[in-house]
Motif scaffolding. Structure first.
Motif, PDB file in Angstrom:
ATOM      1  N   GLY A 196     -55.796  17.841  10.975  1.00 15.48           N
ATOM      2  CA  GLY A 196     -55.581  19.272  11.159  1.00 15.48           C
ATOM      3  C   GLY A 196     -54.313  19.788  10.505  1.00 15.48           C
ATOM      4  N   SER A 197     -53.468  18.886  10.015  1.00 18.61           N
ATOM      5  CA  SER A 197     -52.256  19.293   9.285  1.00 18.61           C
ATOM      6  C   SER A 197     -52.646  19.540   7.830  1.00 18.61           C
ATOM      7  N   ASP A 198     -53.367  20.635   7.625  1.00 20.94           N
ATOM      8  CA  ASP A 198     -54.007  20.882   6.334  1.00 20.94           C
ATOM      9  C   ASP A 198     -53.033  20.966   5.164  1.00 20.94           C
ATOM     10  N   ALA A 199     -51.886  21.597   5.348  1.00 22.09           N
ATOM     11  CA  ALA A 199     -50.918  21.712   4.250  1.00 22.09           C
ATOM     12  C   ALA A 199     -50.384  20.340   3.861  1.00 22.09           C
ATOM     13  N   ALA A 200     -50.081  19.513   4.846  1.00 19.04           N
ATOM     14  CA  ALA A 200     -49.573  18.163   4.555  1.00 19.04           C
ATOM     15  C   ALA A 200     -50.641  17.318   3.875  1.00 19.04           C
ATOM     16  N   ILE A 201     -51.870  17.397   4.360  1.00 17.12           N
ATOM     17  CA  ILE A 201     -52.967  16.627   3.761  1.00 17.12           C
ATOM     18  C   ILE A 201     -53.171  17.049   2.314  1.00 17.12           C
ATOM     19  N   ASP A 204     -55.838  12.917  16.509  1.00 11.43           N
ATOM     20  CA  ASP A 204     -56.269  11.863  15.595  1.00 11.43           C
ATOM     21  C   ASP A 204     -55.280  11.767  14.441  1.00 11.43           C
ATOM     22  N   LYS A 205     -55.217  10.584  13.841  1.00 16.32           N
ATOM     23  CA  LYS A 205     -54.386  10.367  12.652  1.00 16.32           C
ATOM     24  C   LYS A 205     -55.288   9.963  11.498  1.00 16.32           C
ATOM     25  N   ILE A 206     -55.064  10.581  10.362  1.00 13.36           N
ATOM     26  CA  ILE A 206     -55.748  10.218   9.129  1.00 13.36           C
ATOM     27  C   ILE A 206     -54.865   9.218   8.404  1.00 13.36           C
ATOM     28  N   HIS A 207     -55.442   8.111   8.011  1.00 12.95           N
ATOM     29  CA  HIS A 207     -54.729   7.108   7.215  1.00 12.95           C
ATOM     30  C   HIS A 207     -55.017   7.391   5.742  1.00 12.95           C
ATOM     31  N   MET A 208     -53.973   7.403   4.933  1.00 14.98           N
ATOM     32  CA  MET A 208     -54.111   7.655   3.505  1.00 14.98           C
ATOM     33  C   MET A 208     -53.326   6.590   2.748  1.00 14.98           C
ATOM     34  N   CYS A 209     -53.725   6.360   1.502  1.00 16.88           N
ATOM     35  CA  CYS A 209     -52.983   5.398   0.683  1.00 16.88           C
ATOM     36  C   CYS A 209     -53.171   5.718  -0.795  1.00 16.88           C
ATOM     37  N   ARG A 210     -52.330   5.093  -1.591  1.00 21.38           N
ATOM     38  CA  ARG A 210     -52.441   5.157  -3.053  1.00 21.38           C
ATOM     39  C   ARG A 210     -51.700   3.974  -3.631  1.00 21.38           C
ATOM     40  N   GLU A 211     -52.079   3.613  -4.845  1.00 21.22           N
ATOM     41  CA  GLU A 211     -51.351   2.554  -5.525  1.00 21.22           C
ATOM     42  C   GLU A 211     -50.003   3.096  -5.972  1.00 21.22           C
ATOM     43  N   ALA A 212     -49.010   2.252  -5.956  1.00 24.14           N
ATOM     44  CA  ALA A 212     -47.646   2.676  -6.281  1.00 24.14           C
ATOM     45  C   ALA A 212     -47.492   3.075  -7.744  1.00 24.14           C
TER      46      ALA A 212
END
Length: 168
Positions: A126-131, A157-165
């Protein structure tokens, strides 16, 4: 806007801005403002000087207006990962690109760590700007943790996000 690494001499400003974040967005953190406010300033200073937590600040003149951290992993089988944490901007500095600059600064710090291949984070659903910001910076959703944080009678709820460095 100056983005720079924080150290112990920034402890009072870092503590104040962090406590502001805990007060304004309690659903974003596992700790409460009461828990964090009780911690002595020396702890905050030591955290800024800890080599496993790289903390950046955005300064307007001498005033700290934004913060973000990168936590490096200690464990041998997890040293390839780092966690972006604690992104927060004072209300007046949102929507002006400062958050993007802070995230880009953390990504640059991660690239300086040769062992780091993956950067992960969690963000409150729900933290749309941060997402949206994290997506602009190349992060993709990798999971969802239901009921991750409880504030009073409300669960978030928490959304988990990732990316390669090292990708674009």
């Amino acid at each position: 806007m100056l983005i720079q690494r924080l150290n112990g001499r920034h402890a009072a400003q870092y503590r104040a801005l962090s406590l502001e974040a805990y007060a304004r967005h309690p659903q974003a953190f596992a700790s409460s403002i009461g828990d964090r406010a009780a911690i002595p300033l020396a702890w905050w200073a030591a955290r800024l000087d800890d080599e496993l937590d790289l903390l950046l600040g955005a300064f307007e003149g001498e005033v700290l207006v934004g913060i973000v951290g990168l936590a490096l992993e200690l464990e041998a089988h997890a040293r390839h990962k780092a966690t972006l944490f604690g992104l927060y901007l004072s209300q007046a500095w949102r929507q002006g690109g400062v958050g993007y600059q802070l995230v880009q600064g953390v990504l640059a710090e991660a690239r300086e760590q040769p062992q780091v291949r993956l950067i992960q984070l969690t963000v409150t659903a729900g933290s749309d700007a941060a997402i949206a910001l994290y997506r602009r910076c190349g992060f993709m959703q990798s999971g969802l943790e239901s009921l991750a944080v409880r504030v009073g009678d409300d669960y978030f709820d928490k959304i988990h996000m990732c990316r390669e460095a090292r990708e674009l």
